[in-house]
Scaffold this motif. Structure first.
Motif, PDB file in Angstrom:
ATOM      1  N   PHE A 155       0.822  -1.210   0.000  1.00 46.17           N
ATOM      2  CA  PHE A 155       0.000   0.000   0.000  1.00 46.17           C
ATOM      3  C   PHE A 155       0.857   1.262   0.000  1.00 46.17           C
ATOM      4  O   PHE A 155       0.352   2.351  -0.294  1.00 46.17           O
ATOM      5  N   ALA A 156       2.139   1.139   0.349  1.00 50.95           N
ATOM      6  CA  ALA A 156       3.011   2.314   0.376  1.00 50.95           C
ATOM      7  C   ALA A 156       3.294   2.842  -1.025  1.00 50.95           C
ATOM      8  O   ALA A 156       3.557   4.041  -1.187  1.00 50.95           O
ATOM      9  N   LEU A 157       3.258   1.979  -2.024  1.00 53.49           N
ATOM     10  CA  LEU A 157       3.560   2.426  -3.389  1.00 53.49           C
ATOM     11  C   LEU A 157       2.551   3.446  -3.897  1.00 53.49           C
ATOM     12  O   LEU A 157       2.954   4.525  -4.370  1.00 53.49           O
ATOM     13  N   PRO A 158       1.240   3.174  -3.835  1.00 54.68           N
ATOM     14  CA  PRO A 158       0.313   4.224  -4.268  1.00 54.68           C
ATOM     15  C   PRO A 158       0.373   5.476  -3.405  1.00 54.68           C
ATOM     16  O   PRO A 158       0.100   6.583  -3.888  1.00 54.68           O
ATOM     17  N   VAL A 338      -9.226  10.104  -0.234  1.00 56.50           N
ATOM     18  CA  VAL A 338     -10.367   9.680   0.586  1.00 56.50           C
ATOM     19  C   VAL A 338     -10.688   8.210   0.333  1.00 56.50           C
ATOM     20  O   VAL A 338     -10.936   7.441   1.275  1.00 56.50           O
ATOM     21  N   LEU A 339     -10.667   7.794  -0.935  1.00 57.15           N
ATOM     22  CA  LEU A 339     -10.948   6.389  -1.264  1.00 57.15           C
ATOM     23  C   LEU A 339      -9.872   5.468  -0.694  1.00 57.15           C
ATOM     24  O   LEU A 339     -10.186   4.388  -0.167  1.00 57.15           O
ATOM     25  N   LEU A 340      -8.606   5.879  -0.785  1.00 55.94           N
ATOM     26  CA  LEU A 340      -7.512   5.082  -0.245  1.00 55.94           C
ATOM     27  C   LEU A 340      -7.613   4.984   1.269  1.00 55.94           C
ATOM     28  O   LEU A 340      -7.416   3.898   1.853  1.00 55.94           O
ATOM     29  N   LEU A 341      -7.946   6.090   1.922  1.00 55.49           N
ATOM     30  CA  LEU A 341      -8.104   6.092   3.377  1.00 55.49           C
ATOM     31  C   LEU A 341      -9.270   5.188   3.788  1.00 55.49           C
ATOM     32  O   LEU A 341      -9.157   4.414   4.753  1.00 55.49           O
ATOM     33  N   ALA A 342     -10.379   5.262   3.052  1.00 51.82           N
ATOM     34  CA  ALA A 342     -11.536   4.406   3.357  1.00 51.82           C
ATOM     35  C   ALA A 342     -11.180   2.931   3.189  1.00 51.82           C
ATOM     36  O   ALA A 342     -11.579   2.080   3.999  1.00 51.82           O
ATOM     37  N   LEU A 343     -10.394   2.612   2.145  1.00 48.77           N
ATOM     38  CA  LEU A 343      -9.972   1.225   1.911  1.00 48.77           C
ATOM     39  C   LEU A 343      -9.103   0.721   3.052  1.00 48.77           C
ATOM     40  O   LEU A 343      -9.298  -0.397   3.553  1.00 48.77           O
ATOM     41  N   LEU A 344      -8.144   1.546   3.487  1.00 47.96           N
ATOM     42  CA  LEU A 344      -7.252   1.146   4.581  1.00 47.96           C
ATOM     43  C   LEU A 344      -8.017   0.948   5.881  1.00 47.96           C
ATOM     44  O   LEU A 344      -7.749   0.013   6.639  1.00 47.96           O
ATOM     45  N   LEU A 345      -8.993   1.817   6.144  1.00 51.60           N
ATOM     46  CA  LEU A 345      -9.805   1.669   7.360  1.00 51.60           C
ATOM     47  C   LEU A 345     -10.667   0.411   7.284  1.00 51.60           C
ATOM     48  O   LEU A 345     -10.854  -0.292   8.285  1.00 51.60           O
TER      49      LEU A 345
END
Length: 417
Positions: A155-158, A338-345
């Motif tokens: 996930f660090a790459l994106p 926002v989408l990436l944060l929602a996915l991680l959560l």
């Protein structure tokens, strides 16, 4: 150097991943130069050119008057003698500044020193700044990767390749130097090195941040104090309560320190920073300027406005505020964040939260900085730029407790065996 030394590579990934990231950064650095040379043609005032131009002038001063050069470089003194003075440096002094050290002078001095080995080749400066920011990313990710599964680091790459992060970390500007300092400081704090090595890393990182972006260091210190006081073995709820207590005590001290010494007033410094930023925006008349509620030197006003500042930093510009291609790109990236944060959560393993101390350290540090720039920055374009160095710190905090989905196992070929 990157190929030869493993310490300059991402530990979780195979070496060629680091090479690809570096080359993408260098290509982005060239793209930035093209944008601010052929599209935004004001090369006297944009940061891509103005610090380098002053470095060229300072280099010429050295050729004509070595004594003046030494006084300017070492002491920062104004030197008047037949046109040889700091007055020739258009960006040596800032019109508005609340920081104890002039950040412009740091980047001008660094570019001037580089001229001795780059021989006035601008692209070599791009190469150097891309390299030091890459080292900062390597130190940061390698520190965090020790506390999570290898698959999670995918996930660090994106995160690192987000457009604004890649863009602003690849130019001849302050941001690459700031990222390098952050990498050194966070690596020294997080990793269990010997006391001597930790001291050197923390001191070097703090010094670089102090001279490149003082307010980042001001936001980091409270979080670092809380991090050093507690351990990763405590329960998340207990750690969160302790962090809240530490921040409450430090904020109380900061809000009242002017009663002890009138020369130090953090609240007034915050108000002055916002006022100066507004004056600068009025002077340059950027199209992405927005009206923001004026701060007052009171703790209630600051605490009430801080959450709004965080939301401004993470969400603005909105798509409806996009007036040009750059703002439209920023609005699209905000949606991506926002989408990436929602996915991680969503992928967070809530039943087994680990390393709460580290997670809260990264979050409180980055959110404090987001609140500050969100309150004080009236130009949305600048807001996107200022958040770029800390956006990876904020998002990487969430990968520590992620439960990687099965689909990511297909990307194991990116990871070291």
């Amino acid at each position: 150097l990157i190929y030869r030394y493993r310490r300059l590579q991402f530990n979780s990934f195979k070496p060629y991943v680091t090479h690809i990231v570096f080359n993408l950064k260098f290509l982005t650095g060239i793209f930035i130069w093209m944008v601010y040379t052929f599209y935004y043609k004001d090369i006297q005032n944009n940061d891509i050119h103005k610090f380098y131009n002053d470095a060229l002038t300072l280099h010429e001063i050295r050729e004509n008057n070595p004594t003046a050069f030494r006084q300017i470089m070492v002491l920062g003194q104004t030197y008047f003698e037949k046109g040889c003075s700091v007055c020739l440096l258009k960006n040596w002094n800032r019109n508005f500044d609340e920081a104890p050290f002039n950040e412009n002078r740091t980047i001008i001095r660094l570019n001037t020193l580089l001229l001795f080995i780059t021989f006035k080749t601008y692209f070599a400066h791009i190469l150097f700044f891309c390299f030091i920011s890459l080292v900062g990313w390597v130190l940061l990710l390698n520190s965090i990767s020790r506390f999570t599964n290898p698959e999670n680091t995918l996930f660090a790459l994106p995160v690192m390749l987000l457009p604004s992060v890649l863009f602003w970390a690849s130019g001849v500007m302050k941001e690459p130097l700031l990222i390098f300092g952050l990498g050194l400081l966070l690596h020294g704090l997080i990793i269990n090195h010997s006391l001597r090595k930790k001291t050197v890393l923390i001191f070097a990182g703090s010094l670089i941040i102090l001279f490149s972006k003082f307010f980042v260091l001001a936001c980091l210190i409270p979080a670092a104090i809380a991090y050093l006081l507690f351990s990763n073995n405590s329960k998340p709820a207990h750690i969160a309560g302790k962090y809240a207590a530490v921040f409450a005590v430090l904020l109380l001290l900061a809000f009242n320190v002017h009663h002890i010494t009138a020369r130090v007033n953090p609240l007034q410094m915050l108000v002055n920073k916002q006022t100066n930023s507004v004056k600068e925006a009025i002077y340059y008349k950027p199209r992405s300027r927005r009206d923001s509620p004026p701060l007052q030197p009171s703790d209630a006003t600051v605490l009430k406005t801080a959450p709004v500042g965080i939301l401004n930093t993470l969400l603005r510009p909105y798509p409806t505020e996009a007036k040009n291609i750059m703002m439209l790109a920023s609005a699209a990236e905000n949606l991506l964040v926002v989408l990436l944060l929602a996915l991680l959560l969503w992928l967070t393993n809530r039943h087994r939260l680990q390393h709460a101390n580290l997670v809260l350290f990264l979050l409180t540090f980055s959110l404090a900085y987001f609140a500050l720039i969100g309150m004080c920055t009236p130009v949305l374009g600048n807001l996107t730029r200022y958040r770029a160095p800390l956006l990876p710190v904020f998002l990487l905090a969430f990968i520590i407790n992620v439960q990687a989905p099965a689909i990511l196992h297909r990307l194991r070929w990116l990871l070291r065996g």
